[in-house]
Design a protein around this motif. Structure first.
Motif, mmCIF file in Angstrom:
data_model
loop_
_atom_site.group_PDB
_atom_site.id
_atom_site.type_symbol
_atom_site.label_atom_id
_atom_site.label_comp_id
_atom_site.label_asym_id
_atom_site.label_seq_id
_atom_site.Cartn_x
_atom_site.Cartn_y
_atom_site.Cartn_z
ATOM 1 N N VAL A 19 0.845 -1.200 0.000
ATOM 2 C CA VAL A 19 0.000 0.000 0.000
ATOM 3 C C VAL A 19 0.879 1.248 0.000
ATOM 4 N N LEU A 20 0.501 2.205 -0.846
ATOM 5 C CA LEU A 20 1.208 3.481 -0.903
ATOM 6 C C LEU A 20 0.358 4.537 -0.206
ATOM 7 N N ASN A 27 -4.982 11.786 -0.415
ATOM 8 C CA ASN A 27 -5.905 11.017 0.424
ATOM 9 C C ASN A 27 -6.333 11.671 1.734
ATOM 10 N N ASP A 124 -10.818 7.161 -10.489
ATOM 11 C CA ASP A 124 -10.543 6.783 -9.089
ATOM 12 C C ASP A 124 -9.099 7.133 -8.743
ATOM 13 N N ASP A 125 -8.833 7.181 -7.442
ATOM 14 C CA ASP A 125 -7.484 7.569 -6.994
ATOM 15 C C ASP A 125 -6.465 6.460 -7.243
ATOM 16 N N ALA A 128 -5.877 -1.078 -7.989
ATOM 17 C CA ALA A 128 -5.099 -2.188 -7.433
ATOM 18 C C ALA A 128 -5.621 -3.493 -8.045
ATOM 19 N N ASN A 129 -6.639 -4.064 -7.424
ATOM 20 C CA ASN A 129 -7.216 -5.302 -7.962
ATOM 21 C C ASN A 129 -8.468 -5.069 -8.803
ATOM 22 N N GLY A 130 -8.825 -3.829 -8.967
ATOM 23 C CA GLY A 130 -9.904 -3.484 -9.896
ATOM 24 C C GLY A 130 -11.313 -3.612 -9.343
ATOM 25 N N GLN A 131 -11.419 -3.862 -8.035
ATOM 26 C CA GLN A 131 -12.756 -4.119 -7.492
ATOM 27 C C GLN A 131 -13.627 -2.857 -7.431
ATOM 28 N N ALA A 132 -13.021 -1.733 -7.087
ATOM 29 C CA ALA A 132 -13.785 -0.476 -7.042
ATOM 30 C C ALA A 132 -14.271 -0.121 -8.450
ATOM 31 N N LYS A 156 -1.213 0.578 -9.521
ATOM 32 C CA LYS A 156 -0.184 -0.367 -9.093
ATOM 33 C C LYS A 156 -0.213 -1.503 -10.115
#
Ligand code: 5GP
Length: 192
Positions: A19-20, A27, A124-125, A128-132, A156
């Motif tokens: 996580v960054l 954020n 989106d900001d 990562a895994n594309g769920q949002a 990422k």
């Protein structure tokens, strides 16, 4: 986007669990000038796509989305996160698993803010895994609106999100693409 990459190198903190943390400009505290440049960059990339509305998710997607909306001259809708939902007829809703929070939340958008004639740019900001992103796509699909692009501030690239979205032929445009975290340092994907 050079300006963003430099800012990530200067102010980003690599936390455990891939996580960054960028709470100095995105954020938590927000840098409006940087948001404005990012909004202009999204607008330039999607200029000829006939975008009618931008859709994002609260809270960290809102700032870049608003500046993109300003540059494109279109309204911005953000999906709200709700803990529990007593079924409501006037809302589109779906569940999204959060990579950072390790929990599932329900996201909703009022039916009056999505139309089937809409050509949507999702913003989106992080990717990562594309769920949002997939959750937002689902809400747009329910409204029979067309998602014409997905604009991401920080991708990422070592996680599976981009691949999942590209498999479904979405035009994903990320302003910064992180190849890896190496010894706590951010390494970007080399642009061709
Ligand atoms: P995804 O749904 O693609 O797995 O994750 C994207 C969402 O999780 C973003 O909306 C963002 O809020 C959060 N997220 C994922 N990875 C990171 C990260 O490295 N740093 C921060 N600050 N948020 C992240």
């Amino acid at each position: 986007m050079k300006e963003l990459e430099e800012r990530i190198l200067k102010d980003g903190d690599v936390l455990g669990g891939e996580v960054l943390k960028v709470d100095n400009f995105l954020n938590h505290q927000i840098d409006p000038k940087l948001m404005q440049s990012m909004g202009a960059e999204f607008a330039k990339h999607y200029a000829d796509k006939g975008i009618t509305r931008i859709v994002t998710i609260e809270s960290s997607g809102i700032a870049p989305a608003v500046f993109a909306g300003l540059a494109l001259g279109v309204p911005v809708v953000f999906a709200r996160k709700q803990k529990s939902l007593t079924l409501k007829d006037d809302l589109y809703s779906t569940d999204v698993y959060s990579f950072t929070k390790k929990s599932t939340s329900t996201i909703v958008i009022s039916k009056k803010f999505l139309e089937k004639t809409d050509r949507i740019l999702l913003i989106d900001d992080f990717l990562a895994n594309g769920q949002a992103a997939k959750g937002l796509i689902k809400l747009c699909n329910e409204a029979q609106a067309t998602v014409v692009g997905i604009g991401i501030v920080i991708e990422k690239s070592f996680q599976i999100g981009r691949q999942l979205l590209e498999e479904e032929n979405y035009d994903v445009y990320s302003l910064a693409r992180i190849r890896a975290f190496e010894d706590g340092q951010v390494k970007f994907v080399e642009e061709q």
